[in-house]
Write a protein that holds these residues in place. Structure first.
Motif, mmCIF file in Angstrom:
data_model
loop_
_atom_site.group_PDB
_atom_site.id
_atom_site.type_symbol
_atom_site.label_atom_id
_atom_site.label_comp_id
_atom_site.label_asym_id
_atom_site.label_seq_id
_atom_site.Cartn_x
_atom_site.Cartn_y
_atom_site.Cartn_z
ATOM 1 N N CYS A 12 13.060 10.078 22.667
ATOM 2 C CA CYS A 12 11.886 10.863 23.084
ATOM 3 C C CYS A 12 11.718 10.759 24.597
ATOM 4 N N CYS A 13 10.738 11.496 25.113
ATOM 5 C CA CYS A 13 10.342 11.422 26.527
ATOM 6 C C CYS A 13 11.541 11.539 27.461
ATOM 7 N N HIS A 14 12.341 12.588 27.235
ATOM 8 C CA HIS A 14 13.551 12.768 28.035
ATOM 9 C C HIS A 14 13.234 13.013 29.513
ATOM 10 N N HIS A 15 11.998 13.425 29.816
ATOM 11 C CA HIS A 15 11.635 13.661 31.216
ATOM 12 C C HIS A 15 11.620 12.365 32.022
ATOM 13 N N LEU A 16 11.629 11.209 31.335
ATOM 14 C CA LEU A 16 11.644 9.921 32.024
ATOM 15 C C LEU A 16 13.062 9.389 32.249
ATOM 16 N N CYS A 17 14.075 10.118 31.790
ATOM 17 C CA CYS A 17 15.459 9.669 31.964
ATOM 18 C C CYS A 17 15.823 9.612 33.441
ATOM 19 N N GLN A 18 16.694 8.671 33.772
ATOM 20 C CA GLN A 18 17.150 8.486 35.147
ATOM 21 C C GLN A 18 18.677 8.491 35.179
#
Length: 460
Positions: A329-335
Motif C-alpha cells: 500500500c501507500c506506493h506514493h511513499l516509495c523511494q
C-alpha cells in the motif's frame, strides 16, 4: 484556576482551537508564531523540528533520545542494513559501495514540483510509457478473494462471543491473505487438527507448521487469526511503534505459544541476529506495508541478496524461508533508494526522476469511487496527445494545467496503473531469484483500493 484556551480560529470546524495556550501567549504550541531562524528536522526523530541554534542542546534532552538509545543496543539492530542505496545498480556493476552515504528522502512536495517542471511533451511521453508498460506487463494479474472455512468459523465464533474488535473490512482482508497462503500451498488447512497444549514445539516447528514473522505488525490481529486458525506456535511481531489494545494478551493465553515482539524499524533489522530465530523455518506476512516498507521487508527476508551478506546468512536464508504474503500500500511513499528492482525501471527506459513521478501518481488511485477497478478501462493517452499538439512547449504552466483538468476517473486509473507497475517490479525481482511468486487482487476495491497481495514460496 481556569486554563486559557488557544485563540486560533479553525474555519473548517467553526470554532477556536481546544488546546491550552502557552504561558505569555494567546496561542498553543501548534499555532504560536515560530521564532525567526532556520528550523531543521531533529536527527533523533525527524517527525519534529528544532531551531538550528538550539540543536546541540535539544539532542541531549529530546524525549525520544532514551528510546532511540535502547532500540539501538538490541543485538539484532544494524543501522540501515536493509535500506539499499541510490546507486545500487551502478554499485553492482562497478563494485563501489555508497550504501553508507546519506541520501535525502524525496518528499511528495518535491515529487510534485519536479513533475510540474516538465515540459508538456516530456509529461505526455511519460504517460504514454506508463500506459504501454501497464498494458504489456500487467495482463496476468488475477482476482483471488479468499475466505477459508477455518477463518469463517473463527470469525463467527468471535463475533458471537463478542471477543473480537470486529471491523468487517479489516477482518475480510486478513482472512483473504491467509486464504491465499493456503491456496498457494504455504499454509495447511487446520480444520480437524487437534493440538495438545502440553506438546512442546520442536525447533520452532510443530506438525510441519513454521514460525510466522509479521512485519509492520501494529496490534497483531492478522497474526492472531493466523495463529488461532492454522496452529502456529511461534510468532515474531516486528513493529517500530508502541500500540495499545494489542492482540498479544490473547495470543499469550495459549500456553504453547512463543511470542516475541521486536521493537525496531524494518530498515535496521538483521533477522539472522535474532537468537530465537536461529534455524527456525518461517513464513513472512504483512498487511498494508506502507511504501518502501515492502522493499525493506524483502531485503530483510532474503539477506543473501544484500552486498554485505555472509555465507552463513545465505545458507540460513535459503534453508529457513517457507513463504511470504505482503499486502502492499501507500506506493506514493516509495523511494528510489529502497526499491528492490531498480534494474526493472532502468530496463524500461525510465529514470530515477520518472520513478518518483510514477510514485506520486499512485496517490490518485484513492481519489475516485472505489466500487470498481478502473485500471483496465480508462486510457488518457489519446487525450494527452491532442493536448501535446495544441500546447507544445509554449505554456510554462502546461503540466500543472493538464493535471488540474484531468477527470477524476482518469487520475484514479493512472494511479492504479502506476501501483501495478511498481508491484510488478517486486514480483519480477522475486521470480528472478528462483521463487514461485504471484501478484493478485485479494479483496474487491470496495473493501479497500489497496488490494494488491504479493505472495511467494521456494520453487521446490
Amino acid at each position: 484556576m481556569e486554563t486559557k484556551k488557544c485563540k486560533f480560529w479553525l474555519p473548517n470546524k467553526n470554532r477556536f482551537c481546544a488546546n491550552s495556550s502557552l504561558t505569555g501567549s494567546l496561542f498553543c504550541g501548534n499555532h504560536n508564531s515560530r521564532s525567526p531562524g532556520q528550523w531543521i528536522p531533529c536527527p533523533i526523530d525527524p517527525s519534529h523540528s528544532v531551531l538550528e541554534q538550539n540543536l546541540k542542546g535539544h539532542v541531549k534532552r529530546c524525549p525520544l533520545l532514551k528510546q532511540a538509545q535502547s532500540l539501538s543496543v538490541q543485538p539484532f539492530y544494524q543501522k540501515g542494513i536493509n535500506a539499499g542505496s541510490d546507486g545500487e545498480q551502478e554499485e553492482e556493476e562497478s563494485g563501489v559501495d555508497d550504501s553508507r552515504l546519506p541520501t535525502a528522502t524525496i518528499s511528495s512536495e518535491m515529487k510534485r514540483k519536479a513533475l510540474h517542471s516538465m515540459s508538456v511533451p516530456e509529461f505526455c511521453t511519460l504517460i504514454e510509457k506508463i500506459e504501454s508498460f501497464h498494458d504489456s506487463l500487467c495482463k496476468d494479474v488475477q482476482e483471488s478473494v479468499q475466505m477459508p472455512e477455518v477463518c469463517r468459523l473463527w470469525i463467527k465464533r468471535g463475533v458471537e462471543d463478542r471477543k473480537l474488535p470486529f471491523q468487517e473490512k479489516h477482518i475480510t482482508q486478513q482472512a483473504s491473505i491467509l486464504g491465499n497462503l493456503e491456496r498457494f500451498g504455504v499454509l495447511k488447512n487446520s480444520l480437524g487438527r487437534k493440538t495438545s497444549k502440553c506438546e512442546e514445539p520442536v525447533e520452532g516447528k510443530e506438525d510441519g507448521v513454521p514460525a510466522v514473522i509479521e512485519f509492520g505488525a501494529g496490534r497483531g490481529y492478522l497474526t492472531q487469526m493466523l495463529a488461532d486458525c492454522y496452529g502456529i506456535n511461534r510468532v515474531f511481531l516486528v513493529e517500530r511503534k508502541a500500540y495499545k489494545l494489542k492482540a498479544d494478551r490473547s495470543l499469550r493465553q495459549n500456553e504453547s505459544m512463543m511470542l516475541e515482539r521486536l521493537r525496531i524499524d524494518i530498515e535496521d533489522l538483521n533477522l539472522n541476529a535474532v537468537e530465537s530465530m536461529q534455524g527456525v523455518p518461517f513464513v513472512a506476512i504483512g498487511k498494508h506495508l506502507c511504501g518502501a516498507a515492502t522493499d525493506l521487508t524483502l531485503r530483510c527476508c532474503f539477506p543473501e541478496y544484500r552486498k554485505d551478506s555472509s555465507e552463513q546468512d545465505t545458507a540460513s536464508a535459503n534453508g529457513n524461508f517457507e513463504g511470504l504474503a505482503i499486502a502492499t500500500c501507500c506506493h506514493h511513499l516509495c523511494q528510489w533508494k529502497h526499491y528492490t528492482n531498480k534494474r526493472f525501471f532502468l530496463d524500461l527506459g525510465m529514470t530515477k526522476e520518472e520513478f518518483h513521478a510514477v510514485t506520486w501518481f499512485t496517490s490518485w488511485a484513492v481519489d475516485d469511487n472505489h466500487g470498481s477497478d478502473l485500471s483496465n478501462t480508462t486510457n488518457c493517452t489519446s487525450h494527452l496527445q491532442s493536448i501535446r499538439k495544441e500546447q507544445g512547449d509554449g505554456d510554462s504552466n502546461g503540466v500543472e494545467k493538464i493535471l488540474s483538468d484531468m477527470e477524476a476517473a482518469e487520475r484514479a486509473a493512472l494511479g492504479f496503473k502506476c501501483k501495478w507497475i511498481i508491484d510488478m517490479g517486486r514480483l519480477i525481482w522475486l521470480r528472478e531469484r528462483g521463487f514461485d511468486a504471484q501478484l493478485v487482487r485479494y479483496v474487491p476495491p470496495s473493501i479497500s483500493p489497496e488490494n494488491h497481495l504479493l505472495i511467494a514460496r521456494p520453487s521446490h
